[in-house]
Scaffold this active site. Structure first.
Site, short mmCIF file in Angstrom:
data_model
loop_
_atom_site.label_atom_id
_atom_site.label_comp_id
_atom_site.label_asym_id
_atom_site.label_seq_id
_atom_site.Cartn_x
_atom_site.Cartn_y
_atom_site.Cartn_z
CB ILE A 460 9.06 -16.16 -27.12
CG1 ILE A 460 9.58 -15.47 -28.39
CG2 ILE A 460 9.92 -17.36 -26.77
CD1 ILE A 460 10.98 -14.89 -28.26
NE ARG A 547 -34.09 -13.42 -27.47
CZ ARG A 547 -35.05 -14.34 -27.47
NH1 ARG A 547 -34.80 -15.57 -27.04
NH2 ARG A 547 -36.26 -14.05 -27.90
CG HIS A 548 -35.57 -7.91 -26.40
ND1 HIS A 548 -36.65 -8.61 -25.91
CD2 HIS A 548 -35.37 -8.33 -27.68
CE1 HIS A 548 -37.11 -9.41 -26.86
NE2 HIS A 548 -36.35 -9.26 -27.94
CG ASN A 554 -40.24 -12.07 -26.54
OD1 ASN A 554 -39.36 -11.41 -25.99
ND2 ASN A 554 -40.19 -12.36 -27.84
N GLY A 560 -41.45 -10.67 -34.30
CA GLY A 560 -41.25 -9.30 -34.79
C GLY A 560 -41.92 -8.28 -33.90
NE ARG A 599 -38.38 -7.52 -29.72
CZ ARG A 599 -38.77 -7.18 -30.95
NH1 ARG A 599 -39.47 -6.09 -31.13
NH2 ARG A 599 -38.46 -7.94 -31.98
CD GLU A 620 -34.84 -11.02 -34.20
OE1 GLU A 620 -33.72 -10.87 -34.75
OE2 GLU A 620 -35.08 -11.95 -33.43
CG HIS A 686 -33.91 -7.95 -31.56
ND1 HIS A 686 -35.12 -7.65 -31.01
CD2 HIS A 686 -33.30 -6.76 -31.84
CE1 HIS A 686 -35.27 -6.34 -30.97
NE2 HIS A 686 -34.17 -5.77 -31.46
O1 LIG Z 1 -35.48 -17.25 -36.42
P1 LIG Z 1 -36.37 -17.58 -35.27
O2 LIG Z 1 -35.98 -18.85 -34.56
O3 LIG Z 1 -37.79 -17.53 -35.70
O4 LIG Z 1 -36.05 -16.41 -34.21
C1 LIG Z 1 -36.24 -15.06 -34.55
C2 LIG Z 1 -37.48 -14.57 -33.82
O5 LIG Z 1 -37.16 -14.36 -32.47
C3 LIG Z 1 -38.01 -13.33 -31.91
C4 LIG Z 1 -38.87 -13.90 -30.81
O6 LIG Z 1 -39.68 -14.94 -31.25
O7 LIG Z 1 -37.11 -12.36 -31.51
P2 LIG Z 1 -37.32 -11.22 -30.36
O8 LIG Z 1 -37.17 -11.93 -29.06
O9 LIG Z 1 -36.32 -10.15 -30.59
O10 LIG Z 1 -38.71 -10.71 -30.52
C5 LIG Z 1 -38.86 -12.84 -33.12
O11 LIG Z 1 -39.16 -11.49 -33.11
C6 LIG Z 1 -38.00 -13.24 -34.30
O12 LIG Z 1 -38.70 -13.32 -35.53
#
Ligand SMILES: O=P(O)(O)OC[C@H]1O[C@@](CO)(OP(=O)(O)O)[C@@H](O)[C@@H]1O
Ligand SMILES: Nc1ncnc2c1ncn2[C@@H]1O[C@H](COP(=O)(O)OP(=O)(O)O)[C@@H](O)[C@H]1O
Length: 734
Positions: A460, A547-548, A554, A560, A599, A620, A686
């Site tokens: 309330i 995120r990791h 990266n 991937g 990662r 991911e 991710h």
């Molecule tokens: O959909 P987008 O913008 O490509 O983002 C996803 C991508 O990000 C990434 C980094 O570029 O994630 P992550 O940091 O987990 O490695 C890729 O592995 C993944 O394919």
């Protein structure tokens, strides 16, 4: 839940929520001790085919522990990839120089979680004449990672040595991280706070649909048709910290260090524009439109109604079967809220709308209160709601009918789920709605019942603070008294639902579980709705998304993969562990969730003192044949793929990989589990996955998901609470 059935679900036990959590085999072994005098130097052990029990190496066999004076016991967890486990008991002399005695007979075996040859005695031949016999009891249960985490918590609370082996992802290390670095970093958390994306705080009812009859030239007059913003009033003489009083939103949104925050139902102008345009999404899940599964190359215009490829998998198949076999009216579903004022109807309606939209169902929330305010003004007194006020009664029925008409008209244009939010507290009103819906949509009543006077009192007070009905009432006490009178008017005529299909949520906000009753509920989507409601609650707790740390891929710009962390990423892992240690220092029941990729596991590695759970669903987005490539390489070598993704990132599915829509679908169990948890959770995952999770909490439309900014080395804190969702961000490093 077939038609005509009625069931009760006691939500104080863990109902049906574990079926998705990827069970592991929890094995418990016991041996009864008949060891004669003179042989007491023999300790029973177990050894077998997997590394956990020594890989048939006697020296690595697992010792059993004394449970009582006559019983030995050992429990361990067999991970899903070791579903076949061969093992034997053996006796090891305390003096390691003497040989072990392995039990007689064939190897014992678990296969696919089933036990073979378990009940026979364990026999040990000491010499030609002497055989030792033990009675054996072996049990194997499939348990979810969450129950494992709970058993670990129980261990933590009782401070007894754990006897459960083989839970490599449950950390019980209370010491500081490697190098003691986590202790040496002295973080003042507030100095890392950064602004959240710009949004404003809006009461959930304000975000609901506007009356069609008040549209002009096809465009809605947003400014005029938006409920007035709530005035934040401090109740006189009331200590807002007391538990019967809801948090003061002013405090919630501007607490120290909280640069900006937002609540459920908050929107950006961009999002509102999107919602009103009503991008219709057909993922083949519960929608009546049967879109064929399309590859991205033959996708039609992304704004057209039938453009969403059907989602793959059994879930979609169930939904599609429902659509094909069910009566025409089942193609549209109306969830009609029922309940006294201040029972959480709008809160529940907004939450359900957010969930269904996130899953891709075209859903709209119609709030009759908003229609009333727009037609009759916001400042009606309690007298308006008296049963013996014929004008008031007529006016209320009229706006309800107007909203229902709008909802049905929208459904006839293709809308899928309408959520009709009003008290609908008499069978007369509900009959009116059922008549209007006949042959056009299926109605499920959703009644919220609360018997806890403390919660009602808190609600309330929240209503008087937040509802546009009291936005111009500066005196909290006057507003409070008026709302109480309004409530009494409703109580006089309230008739609980007993007709048609219904879901009753009883005392779900009590923190003690509550009860869900369902009657005559069948089909895919109603089933999902019940499952969602069973698992949601109001216990305040934070969910930390990150995120990791930066990975080697990266750094190289490769998508991937499964690489380890860069030096910078390793530093983030240390900072994160320090952050979590401080932020969750009084949260003994918190848990850390990671994906199964290195990662994230490495990023969480240094966080100690909390159980860790690895989810494949948090992996991911699968880039399929593009995994390991840079975006430049994809552009150069697979230009059509590159262009297709650019055109429609949400629906684009990597060849042999996934689309964002696929990711959303596989994340549903994670969302349910996050809703179900009452303790804090840290999710280390991710970019794509976190975009999808974040979009659920922040109520961002599907179309925006692939483009949401999700920076590295930043923590998004989602605070779940009685007023909805608040957000806060910490950037630990660049
Ligand atoms: O959909 P987008 O913008 O490509 O983002 C996803 C991508 O990000 C990434 C980094 O570029 O994630 P992550 O940091 O987990 O490695 C890729 O592995 C993944 O394919
Ligand atoms: N199932 C529930 N039972 C009781 N209270 C709830 C429930 N769900 C949410 N609430 C609380 O009720 C408060 C008021 O909710 P609201 O949705 O505005 O009420 P109503 O629409 O019924 O008038 C919410 O801020 C929330 O804290």
């Amino acid at each position: 839940m077939g038609a005509g059935s009625s069931i009760n679900v006691d939500t104080s036990s863990h109902v049906a929520a574990d079926d998705h959590s990827g069970g592991q085999l929890y094995v418990s072994l016991k041996m009864e001790d008949y060891i004669p005098k003179g042989k007491q130097n023999l300790v029973p052990h177990v050894y077998g085919s997997v590394p956990l029990v020594g890989s048939w190496d006697e020296s690595k066999a697992l010792p059993m522990e004394r449970e009582s004076s006559s019983m030995w016991q050992l429990s361990f967890v067999v991970s899903p990839n070791h579903e076949t486990l061969d093992f034997k008991f053996l006796l090891k002399p305390k003096d390691n120089n003497e040989p072990c005695i392995v039990e007689e007979g064939p190897t014992r075996q678990f296969m696919g979680g089933t036990l073979q040859g378990i009940t026979r005695l364990a026999q040990f031949r000491l010499n030609a004449d002497e055989v030792l016999e033990y009675r054996v009891c072996i049990k194997a249960d499939r348990v979810s990672p969450f129950d494992l985490a709970a058993s670990w918590r129980a261990y933590q609370q009782n401070l007894e040595p754990s006897t459960v082996r083989g839970i490599p992802d449950v950390s019980i290390n209370h010491e500081g991280g490697e190098n003691g670095l986590s202790e040496s970093l002295d973080l003042d958390l507030e100095q890392y706070v950064v602004p959240t994306p710009p949004t404003s705080v809006v009461y959930a009812a304000n975000l609901t649909e506007n009356p069609r009859s008040m549209k002009h030239n096809g465009s809605e007059k947003d400014v005029e048709l938006t409920d007035p913003p709530p005035t934040i009033k401090e109740p006189e003489g009331v200590d807002s910290e007391k538990d019967t009083v809801g948090p003061d939103p002013a405090k919630l949104h501007h607490s120290p260090g909280m640069v900006e925050s937002k609540s459920v139902g908050t929107f950006s102008p961009k999002q509102k524009q999107y919602n009103e345009k009503g991008l219709l999404v057909d993922r083949g899940v519960g929608s009546y439109r049967l879109a064929r599964s399309a590859s991205v190359t033959d996708l039609p215009d992304s704004e057209s109604k039938n453009s969403m490829p059907a989602a793959a998998g059994a879930v979609a198949a169930a939904a599609v079967a429902d659509q094909m076999l069910g009566p025409k009216e089942d193609m549209h579903l109306a969830i009609v809220l029922v309940g006294l004022p201040a029972r959480g109807k709008t809160f529940t309606a907004a939450k359900l709308t957010r969930y269904l939209r996130w899953l891709g169902h075209d859903t709209k929330h119609f709030n009759v209160g908003k229609y009333r305010r727009l037609k009759h003004g916001a400042n009606l007194s309690a007298d308006f709601f008296r049963v013996d006020n014929p004008e008031g009664m007529e006016a209320r029925n009229e706006v309800a009918a107007l909203a229902m008409d709008d909802m049905i008209a929208w459904m006839q244009e293709g809308g899928q789920v309408g959520i009709f939010d009003a008290t609908n507290s008499t069978s007369h009103r509900r009959n009116m709605l059922m008549k209007m819906a006949e042959g056009k949509c299926k109605i499920i009543f959703l009644e919220t019942i609360c018997n806890d006077p403390k919660i009602i009192e808190r609600n309330i007070r929240l209503k008087v603070q937040q509802s546009p009905d009291y936005s111009e009432e500066m005196d909290f006490e006057a507003g409070y008294q008026d709302f109480k009178k309004r409530l009494e008017n409703y109580e006089k005529v309230y008739e609980p639902v007993n007709e048609g299909s219904y879901i009753k949520m009883i005392d779900m906000a009590s923190g003690k579980g509550g009860q869900i009753q369902v009657n005559n509920i069948g089909g895919y989507l109603p089933g999902r709705i019940v499952f969602f409601l069973v698992n949601t609650h109001l216990t305040p707790r934070p969910i930390l998304l990150t995120r990791h740390g930066e990975s080697r891929d990266n750094v190289r710009g490769r998508i991937g993969g499964d690489t380890v962390l860069s030096t910078k990423g390793e530093l983030y892992a240390k900072k994160l562990s320090n952050f979590v240690e401080k932020r969750l220092q009084n949260e003994r029941a918190a848990s850390i969730w990671t994906s199964t990729l290195q990662r994230t596991i490495l990023t969480a590695n240094q966080i100690v003192g909390f159980p860790k759970v690895q989810w494949r669903a948090l992996d991911e987005i699968n880039a399929g044949v593009c995994d390991g490539m840079t975006y430049e390489e994809i552009k150069k070598n697979m230009p059509e793929e590159y262009e297709s993704r650019k055109k429609d990132k949400l629906r684009y599915r990597y060849p042999r990989g996934e689309s964002y829509l696929d990711v959303i679908q596989r994340l549903e169990p994670v969302i349910i589990e996050l809703e179900r948890q009452r303790a804090p959770v840290v999710v280390v995952s991710h970019q794509a996955v976190l975009r999808a999770l974040y979009a659920y909490f922040a109520d961002r439309p599907l179309k925006e998901i692939p483009h949401i900014e999700m920076p590295l080395h930043t923590i998004i804190e989602i605070q779940m609470g009685v007023t909805g969702v608040q957000e806060k961000r910490y950037k630990l490093m660049d």
